[in-house]
Structures are given as structure tokens and as C-alpha cells.
Design a protein around this motif. Structure first.
Motif, PDB file in Angstrom:
ATOM      1  N   UNK A  14       0.643  -1.253  -0.056  1.00 64.98           N
ATOM      2  CA  UNK A  14      -0.327   0.155  -0.179  1.00 64.98           C
ATOM      3  C   UNK A  14       1.157   1.212  -0.139  1.00 64.98           C
ATOM      4  N   UNK A  15       0.177   2.520  -0.876  1.00 65.84           N
ATOM      5  CA  UNK A  15       1.267   3.559  -0.542  1.00 65.84           C
ATOM      6  C   UNK A  15       1.626   3.759   1.307  1.00 65.84           C
ATOM      7  N   UNK A  16       3.077   4.701   0.898  1.00 65.62           N
ATOM      8  CA  UNK A  16       3.245   5.292   2.512  1.00 65.62           C
ATOM      9  C   UNK A  16       3.797   6.287   2.473  1.00 65.62           C
ATOM     10  N   UNK A  17       3.969   7.665   3.107  1.00 63.37           N
ATOM     11  CA  UNK A  17       4.194   8.916   3.034  1.00 63.37           C
ATOM     12  C   UNK A  17       5.930   8.873   2.544  1.00 63.37           C
ATOM     13  N   UNK A  18       6.328   8.015   2.834  1.00 63.17           N
ATOM     14  CA  UNK A  18       7.824   7.933   3.006  1.00 63.17           C
ATOM     15  C   UNK A  18       9.049   6.649   2.814  1.00 63.17           C
ATOM     16  N   UNK A  19      10.140   6.772   2.561  1.00 64.50           N
ATOM     17  CA  UNK A  19      10.595   4.863   2.549  1.00 64.50           C
ATOM     18  C   UNK A  19      11.514   5.390   4.052  1.00 64.50           C
ATOM     19  N   UNK A  20      10.710   3.638   4.424  1.00 63.46           N
ATOM     20  CA  UNK A  20      11.221   3.696   6.074  1.00 63.46           C
ATOM     21  C   UNK A  20      12.485   3.562   6.460  1.00 63.46           C
ATOM     22  N   UNK A  21      12.938   4.159   7.372  1.00 70.67           N
ATOM     23  CA  UNK A  21      14.451   3.957   8.040  1.00 70.67           C
ATOM     24  C   UNK A  21      14.364   3.516   9.021  1.00 70.67           C
ATOM     25  N   UNK A  22      15.135   2.227   8.596  1.00 69.83           N
ATOM     26  CA  UNK A  22      15.136   1.054  10.269  1.00 69.83           C
ATOM     27  C   UNK A  22      17.003   0.751  10.355  1.00 69.83           C
ATOM     28  N   UNK A  23      17.956   2.355  11.280  1.00 74.24           N
ATOM     29  CA  UNK A  23      18.690   1.941  11.485  1.00 74.24           C
ATOM     30  C   UNK A  23      18.746   0.669  12.128  1.00 74.24           C
ATOM     31  N   UNK A  24      20.542   0.376  12.060  1.00 80.89           N
ATOM     32  CA  UNK A  24      21.168  -0.676  13.197  1.00 80.89           C
ATOM     33  C   UNK A  24      22.646  -0.292  13.794  1.00 80.89           C
ATOM     34  N   UNK A  25      23.041  -0.466  14.744  1.00 87.41           N
ATOM     35  CA  UNK A  25      23.896   0.692  15.116  1.00 87.41           C
ATOM     36  C   UNK A  25      25.555   0.122  16.134  1.00 87.41           C
TER      37      UNK A  25
END
Length: 71
Positions: A14-25
């Protein structure tokens, strides 16, 4: 749209407002406490305290939807 809605929509196509950001640190966490990455993997006494300390010093360039330290 919140982070959970964004992820569910992405997975459902489905549509999203922006690309998800999944940070691994994990590498950032060990630099933050000044220990080699091998100690992070091999010694729970290094791994456990480095995770919250690394998260405290983390400033993403973009809004993060999820922040994880992977052991």
C-alpha cells in the motif's frame, strides 16, 4: 502516518508517506563505549551495557522508524 502504519503499508504493498528508515547501530555502540567489535559479540558484559549507551548517543540524519542493535 506513524512508523508501524508505514511498515504495515509497505509490507502490504500500500502507499507510504516516505521510505522507512531502520537503523542498526552495533558498530556505533562499541565505538561509543570504546571497545572492539569482537568483544561486543563475545562478551555479554560488553554487549548489554553498550546497547542503551549507544542508543543515547545516536542522532540519525533522517527520522528513524526503528532503531536496533543486533547482537
Amino acid at each position: 502516518m506513524n512508523s508501524l502504519q508505514r511498515l504495515h503499508n509497505l509490507l502490504a504493498g500500500k502507499p507510504i508517506d516516505r521510505i522507512p528508515n531502520f537503523d542498526i547501530f552495533m558498530a556505533r555502540a562499541v565505538r561509543h563505549i570504546g571497545t572492539p567489535l569482537s568483544n561486543y559479540y563475545l562478551d555479554y558484559r560488553v554487549l548489554c551495557p553498550s546497547q542503551p549507551r549507544g542508543a543515547q548517543g545516536f542522532r540519525p540524519r533522517h527520522r528513524a522508524d526503528d532503531l536496533r542493535s543486533i547482537p
